[in-house]
Motif scaffolding. Structure first.
Motif, PDB file in Angstrom:
ATOM      1  N   ASP A  45       0.834  -1.193   0.000  1.00  0.00           N
ATOM      2  CA  ASP A  45       0.000   0.000   0.000  1.00  0.00           C
ATOM      3  C   ASP A  45       0.878   1.255   0.000  1.00  0.00           C
ATOM      4  O   ASP A  45       1.526   1.568   0.985  1.00  0.00           O
ATOM      5  N   PHE A  46       0.921   1.923  -1.141  1.00  0.00           N
ATOM      6  CA  PHE A  46       1.691   3.180  -1.240  1.00  0.00           C
ATOM      7  C   PHE A  46       0.752   4.380  -1.319  1.00  0.00           C
ATOM      8  O   PHE A  46       1.066   5.391  -1.928  1.00  0.00           O
ATOM      9  N   SER A  47      -0.439   4.231  -0.701  1.00  0.00           N
ATOM     10  CA  SER A  47      -1.456   5.275  -0.805  1.00  0.00           C
ATOM     11  C   SER A  47      -0.989   6.583  -0.204  1.00  0.00           C
ATOM     12  O   SER A  47      -0.159   6.623   0.698  1.00  0.00           O
ATOM     13  N   VAL A  90       0.588  10.919   4.985  1.00  0.00           N
ATOM     14  CA  VAL A  90       1.426  11.368   3.872  1.00  0.00           C
ATOM     15  C   VAL A  90       1.066  12.808   3.532  1.00  0.00           C
ATOM     16  O   VAL A  90       1.944  13.647   3.289  1.00  0.00           O
ATOM     17  N   ILE A 101       5.229   5.170  13.797  1.00  0.00           N
ATOM     18  CA  ILE A 101       6.518   4.481  13.873  1.00  0.00           C
ATOM     19  C   ILE A 101       7.237   4.433  12.524  1.00  0.00           C
ATOM     20  O   ILE A 101       8.472   4.391  12.480  1.00  0.00           O
ATOM     21  N   ALA A 102       6.478   4.494  11.430  1.00  0.00           N
ATOM     22  CA  ALA A 102       7.134   4.481  10.112  1.00  0.00           C
ATOM     23  C   ALA A 102       7.967   5.745   9.933  1.00  0.00           C
ATOM     24  O   ALA A 102       9.093   5.703   9.425  1.00  0.00           O
ATOM     25  N   VAL A 148      12.106   6.043   9.747  1.00  0.00           N
ATOM     26  CA  VAL A 148      12.883   6.628   8.647  1.00  0.00           C
ATOM     27  C   VAL A 148      13.864   7.668   9.203  1.00  0.00           C
ATOM     28  O   VAL A 148      15.027   7.713   8.792  1.00  0.00           O
ATOM     29  N   PHE A 190       8.360   8.182  18.874  1.00  0.00           N
ATOM     30  CA  PHE A 190       7.046   7.581  18.619  1.00  0.00           C
ATOM     31  C   PHE A 190       6.234   7.491  19.903  1.00  0.00           C
ATOM     32  O   PHE A 190       5.080   7.924  19.973  1.00  0.00           O
ATOM     33  N   LEU A 214      -0.250  -0.305  15.624  1.00  0.00           N
ATOM     34  CA  LEU A 214       0.385   0.950  15.999  1.00  0.00           C
ATOM     35  C   LEU A 214       1.906   0.867  15.872  1.00  0.00           C
ATOM     36  O   LEU A 214       2.565   1.835  15.517  1.00  0.00           O
ATOM     37  N   VAL A 215       2.473  -0.318  16.192  1.00  0.00           N
ATOM     38  CA  VAL A 215       3.928  -0.452  16.183  1.00  0.00           C
ATOM     39  C   VAL A 215       4.437  -1.165  14.939  1.00  0.00           C
ATOM     40  O   VAL A 215       5.594  -1.543  14.866  1.00  0.00           O
ATOM     41  N   PRO A 219       5.377  -0.543  11.240  1.00  0.00           N
ATOM     42  CA  PRO A 219       5.528   0.568  10.295  1.00  0.00           C
ATOM     43  C   PRO A 219       4.900   0.241   8.948  1.00  0.00           C
ATOM     44  O   PRO A 219       5.119  -0.846   8.406  1.00  0.00           O
ATOM     45  N   GLY A 220       4.100   1.165   8.442  1.00  0.00           N
ATOM     46  CA  GLY A 220       3.470   0.969   7.136  1.00  0.00           C
ATOM     47  C   GLY A 220       4.477   1.240   6.031  1.00  0.00           C
ATOM     48  O   GLY A 220       5.184   2.236   6.060  1.00  0.00           O
ATOM     49  N   ILE A 221       4.540   0.318   5.066  1.00  0.00           N
ATOM     50  CA  ILE A 221       5.543   0.431   3.999  1.00  0.00           C
ATOM     51  C   ILE A 221       5.318   1.681   3.165  1.00  0.00           C
ATOM     52  O   ILE A 221       6.276   2.350   2.761  1.00  0.00           O
ATOM     53  N   GLY A 222       4.049   2.037   2.942  1.00  0.00           N
ATOM     54  CA  GLY A 222       3.730   3.196   2.104  1.00  0.00           C
ATOM     55  C   GLY A 222       4.217   4.482   2.717  1.00  0.00           C
ATOM     56  O   GLY A 222       4.911   5.278   2.075  1.00  0.00           O
ATOM     57  N   LEU A 223       3.897   4.668   4.000  1.00  0.00           N
ATOM     58  CA  LEU A 223       4.311   5.898   4.682  1.00  0.00           C
ATOM     59  C   LEU A 223       5.831   5.978   4.764  1.00  0.00           C
ATOM     60  O   LEU A 223       6.416   7.041   4.584  1.00  0.00           O
ATOM     61  N   MET A 224       6.466   4.795   5.002  1.00  0.00           N
ATOM     62  CA  MET A 224       7.929   4.779   5.044  1.00  0.00           C
ATOM     63  C   MET A 224       8.516   5.221   3.712  1.00  0.00           C
ATOM     64  O   MET A 224       9.443   6.020   3.665  1.00  0.00           O
ATOM     65  N   PHE A 225       7.919   4.714   2.641  1.00  0.00           N
ATOM     66  CA  PHE A 225       8.400   5.044   1.299  1.00  0.00           C
ATOM     67  C   PHE A 225       8.266   6.544   1.048  1.00  0.00           C
ATOM     68  O   PHE A 225       9.230   7.211   0.658  1.00  0.00           O
TER      69      PHE A 225
END
Lengths: 408, 164
Positions: free
Chosen positions: A170-172, A177, A270-271, A275, A333, B3-4, B6-12
Motif C-alpha cells: 500500500d503506497f497510498s 502522507v 513508527i514508520a 525513517v 514515537f 500501531l507499532v 511501520p506501514g511500507i507506504g508511509l515509510m516510502f
C-alpha cells in the motif's frame, strides 16, 4: 487577558462541539468504545475525516495507490471504497486483523491456476488467506494431504468457488502522507524565505521571520552540534540536524492542532520515526572512522577475557550500533503517541459519561477540557523537548563516530 | 499491534519526500543561512576588535599627548628659568662691570685730583717761592741797607715759613 479568555472559550466550545458530533456518530452503534476511538485518531487513514454532522460524514477522499502481484499497480480515489463498497475487488477492511487496510479479494479459480507452482509452506500460507476460515478449519489437513499428493484437481474443486484475500503493498497517499507533505511545504516556504532575507540583508540584523528562526538555528548550532560533534567537524552535519530538528518540532506542533490539514499524528507514527532513525543510523555508520570501529570491535580498556574466546564486548558494542537508532525511533514515537492518547482519553471520558446520561457528559466535559488544556500545554513543551532530544542524540552519535583518538 | 507496525507506504513517502526536502533545504536554505550568520559573526568580531584597537590607539595617543604636554611644560619652565638666570646674570655682570668701571673712574678721578692737587701745590709752592724770592728781593733791596733789619727780616720770614 481578553485574548486568553477567548482561547479558553474556543477550546471549551470545541470540546462541546466534538462531544455533540461523536454522540451522533455513535448513536446508532451500541456503545462508545474508547479504545477504538483513540486508535482511530492516532492511526493512519485512507481518507481525511473532517467532521460528522448528524449521520453525514464529511471527509476528504485521498488517492489510493496499491501494488498487487495479481492485478499490478492500481490507482484510485478512496471515495470509491467508502461505506464498505468495493472497487476492482479492492475493499477497505473495517474490522478484523486487517482493519483499516486495503485488501484485494481474489477469486478461487484465479488462485488455483498458481497452486501447482507453490511449495507446501506457500500453500498452507495461502489457506490462511482464504475468506472462508470455517471451511479452512474443517478441511485444512485434507487439502494439505492432497497438495502433498499433487492431487491438484481435487484442490481446484474445493477452492474454485471460494475467495481469497490478499493484502497488497500500500503506497497510498494517506492522511499521514498528506500531513507529511504539508509540513514539508511549510518547512520549505519558511526556510527558503528566511534564506532569502539572509541574502538580502547581508550583514545586518535579522528581521521578522528571520529573527524568529535565528535563535533556534543558533541553538541547534551552538548548544547541540558544536558541543556534541566538535568545532572542526560540526559543519558537515548542520543541514541534517537543522532539518530533522525543525521537521520533528513542526510536526509535533501540527499534531496538537485539531483542525485539518493539521492534527495527524505524524511524529507519533513508527514508520516516520523509523525513517528518521534510519537517516541518523546511515549517517553515523557512513561517517564512522577507524577509531569508532576499533572501539566497537576491540574495545580498549576492557579485560581480554571479555573479548576472547567469547566476544562478549564486541557483541554488546555491535548491538549498541543498532540499539541507538532503535531507541531514537521508539522514544519519539512513544512520547508523541502517549501525549495524544492521554488527550484523547480525557475526551473519551466525556462520551463514556455521556453514555450514562447527557448531564454526566456535560459535567465530565468541564473537567476533561481543563485536563486537556493542561496536557496540551505539557505537549507544547514535549514537542520542543523531543525535537531537541532526537537532534541532540543524533549529534552525539555523529560525534562518537567522528571522534579522533585522544593522545594521553 | 498495528500501531507499532511501520506501514511500507508511509515509510516510502517519508524516505522520498524527506530526502528531497533535506537536499533542497541543505542547498538553498541552510547553506546561505549558516554562511550569512557566520559572515555576520565574523564581521561583528572584526568590528569589535577594531573598536578595541581604536580605543587602545586613542588611549595611547592621549597618553602621548599628555607626555608631550608635560615635556613641553618642563621645557618651557626650563627655558623660562634659563632665560631668567641669564637675565639675572647679565644684570649682575652689568652691575659688576659698572661697579668696576665706576671704581676705576673714581680711582682715575682721585688720581687726577691727586695729581692736579700735587701740581697745584707745586705751582703754589713755585709761585710762593717766586713770590718769596721777589719779596725777598724787595726786602733785600730795602733791608739790605740796614744790616740789622736784614737779619731780622730773614729771621721772621723763616719763622713764618715754618708755620706753613
Amino acid at each position: 487577558m481578553r485574548g486568553k479568555g477567548f482561547i479558553h472559550l474556543a477550546i471549551i466550545l470545541l470540546g462541546l462541539f466534538l462531544s455533540v458530533q461523536t454522540f451522533a456518530q455513535h448513536e446508532n452503534e451500541s456503545k462508545f468504545n474508547a479504545g477504538s476511538f483513540i486508535i482511530d485518531h492516532i492511526g493512519d487513514a485512507h481518507e481525511w475525516h473532517i467532521v460528522t454532522i448528524g449521520e453525514t460524514h464529511i471527509s476528504v477522499p485521498l488517492p489510493i495507490i496499491v501494488y498487487s502481484k495479481f492485478s499490478g499497480l492500481s490507482f484510485f480515489s478512496s471515495g470509491r471504497l467508502a461505506h464498505g463498497e468495493s472497487y476492482n475487488n479492492f475493499v477497505l477492511e473495517h474490522s478484523g486483523e486487517n482493519k483499516g487496510k486495503v485488501v484485494e479479494n481474489i477469486e478461487g479459480s484465479k488462485m488455483t491456476e498458481l497452486i501447482s507452482k507453490f511449495d507446501t509452506t506457500e500453500f498452507s500460507e495461502l489457506l490462511t488467506n482464504l475468506n472462508d476460515q470455517e471451511f479452512v478449519a474443517a478441511k485444512r489437513d485434507t487439502l494439505i494431504q492432497q497438495f502433498v499428493n499433487k492431487d491438484f484437481a481435487s484442490i481446484e474443486a474445493y477452492l474454485s468457488d471460494k475467495q481469497f484475500y490478499y493484502v497488497p503493498l500500500d503506497f497510498s497517499i494517506t492522511k499521514n502522507v498528506v500531513a507529511l507533505w504539508v509540513s514539508l511545504i511549510i518547512l520549505l516556504v519558511v526556510f527558503l524565505t528566511v534564506a532569502k532575507s539572509y541574502k538580502e540583508r547581508q550583514g545586518s540584523a535579522p528581521k521578522g521571520l528571520q529573527s524568529f528562526m535565528e535563535p533556534i538555528i543558533l541553538f541547534v548550532r551552538d548548544d547541540i552540534a558544536r558541543p556534541s560533534i566538535g568545532e572542526e567537524k560540526y559543519h558537515k552535519y548542520m543541514p541534517y540536524l537543522l532539518t530533522v530538528f525543525f521537521f520533528i518540532f513542526i510536526n509535533n506542533l501540527m499534531g496538537l492542532i485539531p483542525i485539518p490539514p493539521f492534527g495527524a499524528n505524524l511524529t507519533g507514527n513508527i514508520a516516520v520515526t523509523m525513517v528518521l532513525a534510519l537517516f541518523t543510523f546511515v549517517i553515523t555508520t557512513v561517517s564512522g572512522n577507524n577509531h569508532y570501529w576499533t572501539h566497537i570491535i576491540n574495545t580498549p580498556g576492557v579485560p581480554w577475557w571479555l573479548k576472547i574466546p567469547v566476544p562478549l564486548m564486541p557483541i554488546v558494542e555491535i548491538s549498541g550500533v543498532f540499539i541507538k537508532p532503535f531507541v531514537l525511533m521508539v522514544r519519539l514515537f512513544a512520547n508523541i503517541t502517549a501525549g495524544h492518547i492521554i488527550v484523547l482519553g480525557f475526551f473519551s471520558l466525556i462520551f463514556i459519561f455521556g453514555d450514562m446520561s447527557p448531564a454526566a457528559g456535560f459535567g465530565a466535559s468541564i473537567l476533561s477540557v481543563a485536563f486537556v488544556i493542561f496536557m496540551t500545554m505539557l505537549e507544547l513543551l514535549v514537542a520542543f523537548i523531543q525535537a531537541f532530544v532526537f537532534t541532540l542524540l543524533s549529534a552525539l552519535y555523529f560525534g562518537l563516530a567522528t571522534e579522533e583518538p585522544h593522545h594521553h | 499491534m498495528e500501531l507499532v507496525t511501520p506501514g511500507i507506504g508511509l515509510m516510502f513517502w517519508m524516505l522520498v519526500s524527506f530526502s528531497i526536502v533535506l537536499y533542497i533545504l541543505k542547498k538553498f536554505a541552510w547553506k546561505p543561512i549558516l554562511q550569512s550568520i557566520h559572515d555576520r559573526e565574523d564581521s561583528i568580531e572584526a568590528a569589535l576588535r577594531s573598536a578595541d584597537k581604536a580605543r587602545d590607539d586613542m588611549a595611547r595617543i592621549q597618553a602621548d599627548n599628555e607626555k608631550i604636554l608635560n615635556q613641553s611644560r618642563i621645557e618651557s619652565e626650563k627655558i623660562l628659568r634659563e632665560s631668567k638666570e641669564l637675565g639675572d646674570k647679565y644684570i649682575a655682570d652689568a652691575r659688576k662691570l659698572a661697579n668696576v668701571e665706576s671704581t676705576k673712574m673714581i680711582e682715575e678721578a682721585k688720581r687726577v685730583i691727586e695729581s692736579e692737587k700735587v701740581a697745584a701745590i707745586n705751582q703754589v709752592r713755585n709761585e710762593i717761592a717766586e713770590l718769596s724770592i721777589s719779596i725777598a728781593e724787595k726786602l733785600l733791596k730795602s733791608e739790605l741797607t740796614d744790616m740789622s733789619r736784614q737779619s731780622k727780616i730773614i729771621q721772621n720770614s723763616l719763622d713764618n715759613f715754618r708755620l706753613n
